[in-house]
Structures are given as C-alpha cells and as structure tokens.
Scaffold this active site. Structure first.
Site, PDB file in Angstrom:
ATOM      1  N   HIS A  60       0.820  -1.206   0.000  1.00 18.57           N
ATOM      2  CA  HIS A  60       0.000   0.000   0.000  1.00 18.57           C
ATOM      3  C   HIS A  60       0.862   1.268   0.000  1.00 18.57           C
ATOM      4  CE1 HIS A  60      -3.911  -2.064   1.610  1.00 18.57           C
ATOM      5  NE2 HIS A  60      -3.711  -2.262   0.323  1.00 18.57           N
ATOM      6  N   ASP A  62       0.697   4.082   1.396  1.00 20.13           N
ATOM      7  CA  ASP A  62       1.001   4.739   2.672  1.00 20.13           C
ATOM      8  C   ASP A  62       1.996   3.931   3.506  1.00 20.13           C
ATOM      9  OD1 ASP A  62      -1.008   2.795   3.170  1.00 20.13           O
ATOM     10  OD2 ASP A  62      -1.656   3.825   4.982  1.00 20.13           O
ATOM     11  N   HIS A  63       2.572   2.901   2.885  1.00 14.68           N
ATOM     12  CA  HIS A  63       3.649   2.127   3.515  1.00 14.68           C
ATOM     13  C   HIS A  63       4.911   2.080   2.648  1.00 14.68           C
ATOM     14  CE1 HIS A  63       1.187   0.329   6.840  1.00 14.68           C
ATOM     15  NE2 HIS A  63       0.268   0.814   6.037  1.00 14.68           N
TER      16      HIS A  63
END
Length: 245
Positions: A60, A62-63
């Site tokens: 993802h 946001d990682h």
C-alpha cells in the site's frame, strides 16, 4: 550480545507511524513502512542515524510511498514481500516465510500474515521481543480484509498471540481510540477494555501516542484477537467496517 535496538516513531500523513530502528554497534538504521520520505530523512538527520535499509510489510502506498526518495538520498536497500514484488518496484530483496533480515547483530524472522493484503508480512525480532506488524494487528483492532479472508486473519492473530506476552507490537497507524470505541460494543462487559479506553482517551487528549502495544494487552482487550473463531472475527470485522461510533 548485540546492542539493544533504538526505535523512534515518525508520525506521517494523517495517522501513520513510520518506525526508525537503529542498531548502535553497527550504526545501521532501517525504516519500517515509510509512508513519505521527508519526515524520515529529517528525523534520521536530527538523530545522526545513517539509513541503510527499508523494510516494507505490504504494498500500500502509505507504507511504500517514501521508498524511492529515501533510497535515492541514502542508498538504502529495500526489502519487502516477494508475493507483492510486482506492486513494489523499488524492492531490492524479496522475502518469504522463514527468511531472515539482518540489522547489525540482530535478525528479524519474516512471517507471512496475509489478509489485509495478499502478501502481507511481519518482521519479528525474537531477541528484542519486538514485532513490526504493518496493518495486520492494531491496538484493539486488526486490518481490513482488502485482499484476504477472515480465516486468514484469524489464523494470523492466533499466531501472533503465541509470541511472548511482553512482545512489543509496532503497528503503522494511530487507530486505537476508534478501535476502542468499537471494542466496547463488541465486548461491553470487558472491564479491561473499558479501563484501557479511558487511558487512551487521556493519552490522545494530551497528544501522546498509544503505539506500541503488547501481545498481553491485546489478548486482554482486542476483540479481534479474542475472537473464538474465524466466523466471529468475520462478523466483528463487518460490524467494525460499518461502525460509526
């Protein structure tokens, strides 16, 4: 014995936590799940830590959003789940269940914990009794089932539950208060949950982070880790997804 690890929390985006993990003897530092690069590079510079690695738990953005810029600025190598390599173009090393990743004299065991995403992994450092779980286990919660099943999530949480109770759990979001509000609905007679929610309210009002947590605390207060079976976890996950409290 290698030196004890130093772990620093770097807030990012609206509710993400990025973790900087520093090994003093080798002076190596890894970044866990960099949502973005700028705050990570600034914090590492402030501490005088040289970033040598990046460890991703899943694909993802946001990682992984900070991977490329951190790699360009520091030359760090990027390690992440082999099953999601096609979605993480910055990967240098693909890892699977049973692989180990080194940081100075420490080694992290790679655990495959699919459910939130199909190839999600966690990094467990048994000598430090620390586990980095990404979006699998949260304080009083678990990740949404975007690419996997409730049966997978239940098995993953039961596996994590078998780690030593004092194991520190580093997840990637500050979701504890919203998770706690749902936990009160899922287990209204659980006094440990009620007490913990009050503590979390006070901490958040003071601007204090509620992560890391511990395996013991989750066993006492996490309705997903405490689910009797996959069916109960599935029902609770669906309720939480719809929960407006």
């Amino acid at each position: 014995m290698p030196s004890r690890l130093e772990i620093a929390r770097v807030p990012a985006l609206s509710d993400n936590y990025i973790w900087l993990v520093h090994e003093p003897e080798s002076r190596e530092t890894t970044v866990i799940d960099p949502a973005e690069a700028e705050p990570v590079l600034a914090e590492a510079e402030r501490r005088g830590w040289r970033i040598t690695q990046i460890w991703n738990t899943h694909w993802h953005p946001d990682h992984t959003g900070g991977n490329a810029a951190i790699k360009a600025a520091t030359g760090a190598s990027v390690t992440g789940p082999a099953a999601e390599a096609a979605k993480i173009p910055t990967l240098d090393r693909q890892v699977r269940e049973g692989d180990r990743v080194g940081l100075g004299g420490h080694e992290a065991d790679v655990l495959e914990v699919p459910a939130h995403t199909a190839g999600h992994i966690a990094y467990h450092l048994p000598d430090e009794r620390v586990v980095f779980v990404g979006d699998t286990l949260f304080a009083m919660g678990c990740g949404r089932l975007f690419e996997g099943t409730a049966a997978q999530m239940h098995a993953n949480l039961q596996r994590l539950a078998k780690l030593p109770p004092e194991t520190e759990v580093y997840c990637a979001h500050e979701y504890t208060l919203s998770n706690g509000r749902y936990a009160l609905v899922a287990e209204p007679d659980n006094e440990a949950i009620r007490q913990r929610v009050e503590e979390v309210k006070a901490a958040r009002s003071a601007g204090v982070a509620t992560v890391p947590t511990t395996i013991a605390l989750e066993l006492a207060t996490n309705p997903f880790m405490r689910s009797a079976d996959a069916d109960q976890l599935a029902a609770r996950r669906l309720e939480k997804d719809r929960f407006k409290g």
